[in-house]
Design a protein around this motif. Structure first.
Motif, PDB file in Angstrom:
ATOM      1  N   ALA A 150       0.830  -1.207   0.000  1.00 42.61           N
ATOM      2  CA  ALA A 150       0.000   0.000   0.000  1.00 42.61           C
ATOM      3  C   ALA A 150       0.864   1.256   0.000  1.00 42.61           C
ATOM      4  N   LYS A 151       1.984   1.202   0.726  1.00 40.78           N
ATOM      5  CA  LYS A 151       2.895   2.349   0.762  1.00 40.78           C
ATOM      6  C   LYS A 151       3.515   2.581  -0.610  1.00 40.78           C
ATOM      7  N   ARG A 152       3.888   1.500  -1.292  1.00 41.42           N
ATOM      8  CA  ARG A 152       4.451   1.639  -2.643  1.00 41.42           C
ATOM      9  C   ARG A 152       3.440   2.303  -3.578  1.00 41.42           C
ATOM     10  N   LEU A 153       2.182   1.885  -3.447  1.00 35.72           N
ATOM     11  CA  LEU A 153       1.143   2.472  -4.292  1.00 35.72           C
ATOM     12  C   LEU A 153       1.010   3.964  -4.013  1.00 35.72           C
ATOM     13  N   GLY A 154       1.029   4.342  -2.745  1.00 36.25           N
ATOM     14  CA  GLY A 154       0.923   5.752  -2.399  1.00 36.25           C
ATOM     15  C   GLY A 154       2.061   6.573  -2.972  1.00 36.25           C
ATOM     16  N   LEU A 155       3.278   6.051  -2.884  1.00 37.30           N
ATOM     17  CA  LEU A 155       4.438   6.754  -3.439  1.00 37.30           C
ATOM     18  C   LEU A 155       4.330   6.866  -4.957  1.00 37.30           C
ATOM     19  N   LEU A 156       3.839   5.785  -5.587  1.00 35.71           N
ATOM     20  CA  LEU A 156       3.695   5.799  -7.042  1.00 35.71           C
ATOM     21  C   LEU A 156       2.677   6.851  -7.479  1.00 35.71           C
ATOM     22  N   CYS A 157       1.609   6.995  -6.712  1.00 36.55           N
ATOM     23  CA  CYS A 157       0.598   8.004  -7.037  1.00 36.55           C
ATOM     24  C   CYS A 157       1.168   9.421  -6.915  1.00 36.55           C
ATOM     25  N   GLU A 158       2.097   9.606  -5.986  1.00 38.83           N
ATOM     26  CA  GLU A 158       2.745  10.910  -5.862  1.00 38.83           C
ATOM     27  C   GLU A 158       3.665  11.179  -7.044  1.00 38.83           C
ATOM     28  N   LEU A 159       4.328  10.123  -7.530  1.00 39.97           N
ATOM     29  CA  LEU A 159       5.244  10.273  -8.659  1.00 39.97           C
ATOM     30  C   LEU A 159       4.499  10.460  -9.976  1.00 39.97           C
ATOM     31  N   VAL A 160       3.349   9.779 -10.101  1.00 39.44           N
ATOM     32  CA  VAL A 160       2.558   9.853 -11.337  1.00 39.44           C
ATOM     33  C   VAL A 160       1.136  10.276 -10.958  1.00 39.44           C
ATOM     34  N   PRO A 161       0.947  11.532 -10.582  1.00 35.28           N
ATOM     35  CA  PRO A 161      -0.361  11.973 -10.063  1.00 35.28           C
ATOM     36  C   PRO A 161      -1.496  11.904 -11.080  1.00 35.28           C
ATOM     37  N   ASN A 162      -1.176  11.898 -12.368  1.00 36.72           N
ATOM     38  CA  ASN A 162      -2.227  11.889 -13.386  1.00 36.72           C
ATOM     39  C   ASN A 162      -2.638  10.481 -13.818  1.00 36.72           C
ATOM     40  N   ALA A 163      -2.040   9.465 -13.215  1.00 35.44           N
ATOM     41  CA  ALA A 163      -2.376   8.085 -13.586  1.00 35.44           C
ATOM     42  C   ALA A 163      -3.667   7.671 -12.885  1.00 35.44           C
ATOM     43  N   SER A 164      -4.756   7.621 -13.649  1.00 31.98           N
ATOM     44  CA  SER A 164      -6.037   7.229 -13.053  1.00 31.98           C
ATOM     45  C   SER A 164      -6.138   5.719 -12.885  1.00 31.98           C
ATOM     46  N   ALA A 165      -5.374   4.980 -13.701  1.00 30.80           N
ATOM     47  CA  ALA A 165      -5.365   3.519 -13.613  1.00 30.80           C
ATOM     48  C   ALA A 165      -3.943   3.043 -13.333  1.00 30.80           C
ATOM     49  N   ILE A 166      -3.821   2.153 -12.363  1.00 33.19           N
ATOM     50  CA  ILE A 166      -2.521   1.604 -11.975  1.00 33.19           C
ATOM     51  C   ILE A 166      -2.640   0.084 -11.948  1.00 33.19           C
ATOM     52  N   ALA A 167      -1.587  -0.597 -12.376  1.00 36.94           N
ATOM     53  CA  ALA A 167      -1.601  -2.058 -12.400  1.00 36.94           C
ATOM     54  C   ALA A 167      -0.764  -2.618 -11.257  1.00 36.94           C
ATOM     55  N   LEU A 168      -1.141  -3.811 -10.822  1.00 37.95           N
ATOM     56  CA  LEU A 168      -0.401  -4.552  -9.805  1.00 37.95           C
ATOM     57  C   LEU A 168      -0.019  -5.901 -10.397  1.00 37.95           C
ATOM     58  N   LEU A 169       1.277  -6.204 -10.428  1.00 35.02           N
ATOM     59  CA  LEU A 169       1.758  -7.476 -10.960  1.00 35.02           C
ATOM     60  C   LEU A 169       2.038  -8.430  -9.807  1.00 35.02           C
ATOM     61  N   LEU A 170       1.338  -9.569  -9.809  1.00 33.85           N
ATOM     62  CA  LEU A 170       1.463 -10.566  -8.751  1.00 33.85           C
ATOM     63  C   LEU A 170       1.940 -11.897  -9.317  1.00 33.85           C
ATOM     64  N   ASN A 171       2.655 -12.646  -8.493  1.00 41.27           N
ATOM     65  CA  ASN A 171       2.994 -14.025  -8.829  1.00 41.27           C
ATOM     66  C   ASN A 171       1.977 -14.915  -8.121  1.00 41.27           C
ATOM     67  N   PRO A 172       1.102 -15.610  -8.852  1.00 38.06           N
ATOM     68  CA  PRO A 172       0.060 -16.414  -8.201  1.00 38.06           C
ATOM     69  C   PRO A 172       0.621 -17.561  -7.366  1.00 38.06           C
ATOM     70  N   ASN A 173       1.890 -17.915  -7.592  1.00 37.21           N
ATOM     71  CA  ASN A 173       2.508 -18.992  -6.819  1.00 37.21           C
ATOM     72  C   ASN A 173       3.089 -18.511  -5.494  1.00 37.21           C
ATOM     73  N   ASN A 174       3.067 -17.210  -5.276  1.00 37.09           N
ATOM     74  CA  ASN A 174       3.529 -16.672  -3.999  1.00 37.09           C
ATOM     75  C   ASN A 174       2.432 -16.890  -2.957  1.00 37.09           C
ATOM     76  N   PRO A 175       2.750 -17.509  -1.821  1.00 34.35           N
ATOM     77  CA  PRO A 175       1.706 -17.807  -0.824  1.00 34.35           C
ATOM     78  C   PRO A 175       1.015 -16.580  -0.248  1.00 34.35           C
ATOM     79  N   LYS A 176       1.614 -15.407  -0.398  1.00 34.70           N
ATOM     80  CA  LYS A 176       1.010 -14.191   0.146  1.00 34.70           C
ATOM     81  C   LYS A 176       0.410 -13.308  -0.943  1.00 34.70           C
ATOM     82  N   ALA A 177       0.283 -13.821  -2.153  1.00 37.03           N
ATOM     83  CA  ALA A 177      -0.193 -13.003  -3.271  1.00 37.03           C
ATOM     84  C   ALA A 177      -1.578 -12.417  -3.004  1.00 37.03           C
TER      85      ALA A 177
END
Length: 245
Positions: A150-177
């Motif tokens: 969540a913190k990474r997302l917040g920082l990214l929004c500060e860096l790219v304030p005009n990005a209305s859509a943001i993607a999250l890349l997950l590894n489905p094999n990660n147990p905490k995905a």
């Protein structure tokens, strides 16, 4: 030396304890090194591991042997690799490269001491009973980086304030995905951003994922903290640059 490499070196003091007992026997003690990563990508960490052992008096090929097993980003190989180390009767096992290695090591043996390096909560993962009293045959170090999505997302929004859509890349094999997805999804909703969730567990899936980013007009990308993505970081950076993400 970066923080992760420093902790890899420091963790060897914990690994050395079972070796002291083994050293009373005529045979040279054997350390099992189980990693979800590749030897090329982890060269610095492996060197730090050997340095840490040497600082406690154990030098590879002199008075200790190290058996390396690398999954090279293929988490499904880890159970078999961990079982190999158990059959070799290693004195202690170092499970590095995140949660998949630690969980595979735990499943393989309840008697061989295991020292892990992970990014998430070891209690929530079921690796140890508690921080103060781990119990069982596992102990180790957690960076707790899994809580930073969540913190990474917040920082990214500060860096790219005009990005209305943001993607999250997950590894489905990660147990905490899934828990990572929920945390970032909640943060995206609070920030008023549309979140596109993508999954990849192989290199072949990267191209289609980045094509989807262009199709959906995604302005920025959050990459989950995952050992496989770490091994592929140069490729991910190149694809992001090519697709102007």
């Amino acid at each position: 030396m970066d923080r992760r490499t420093f902790i890899t070196t420091a963790a060897c003091s914990v690994i050395a304890a079972p070796l002291v007992a083994q050293a009373q026997q005529p045979a040279v003690p054997v350390v099992g090194f189980l990693s979800s990563r590749s030897p090329e990508e982890s060269a610095a960490h492996a060197a730090a591991f050997r340095q840490g052992l040497s600082e406690t008096g154990y030098v590879e090929a002199q008075n200790v042997a190290i058996e390396y097993r690398w999954a090279k980003g293929h988490y499904e190989r880890l159970p078999a690799l961990a079982s190999e180390l158990v059959r070799l009767r290693v004195s202690v096992m170092a499970a590095v490269g995140g949660e998949p290695s630690a969980l595979a090591a735990k499943a393989a043996t309840a008697t061989i001491p295991i020292v892990f390096l992970i990014g998430d909560d070891p209690v929530a993962l079921g690796l140890v009973a508690s921080f103060n009293r781990p119990g069982g045959n596992l102990t180790g170090v957690s960076f707790l980086t899994g809580e930073l999505g969540a913190k990474r997302l917040g920082l990214l929004c500060e860096l790219v304030p005009n990005a209305s859509a943001i993607a999250l890349l997950l590894n489905p094999n990660n147990p905490k995905a899934e828990s990572h997805r929920q945390d970032v999804q909640t943060a995206a909703h609070a920030l008023g951003r549309r979140l596109l969730v993508l999954h990849a567990s192989t290199e072949a899936e990267f191209e289609s994922n980045f094509a989807m980013l262009a199709k959906e007009r995604v302005g920025a990308l959050v990459v989950e903290n995952d050992p496989f993505f770490d091994t592929q970081r140069n490729r991910l950076v190149a694809l992001a640059a090519r697709n102007a993400v």
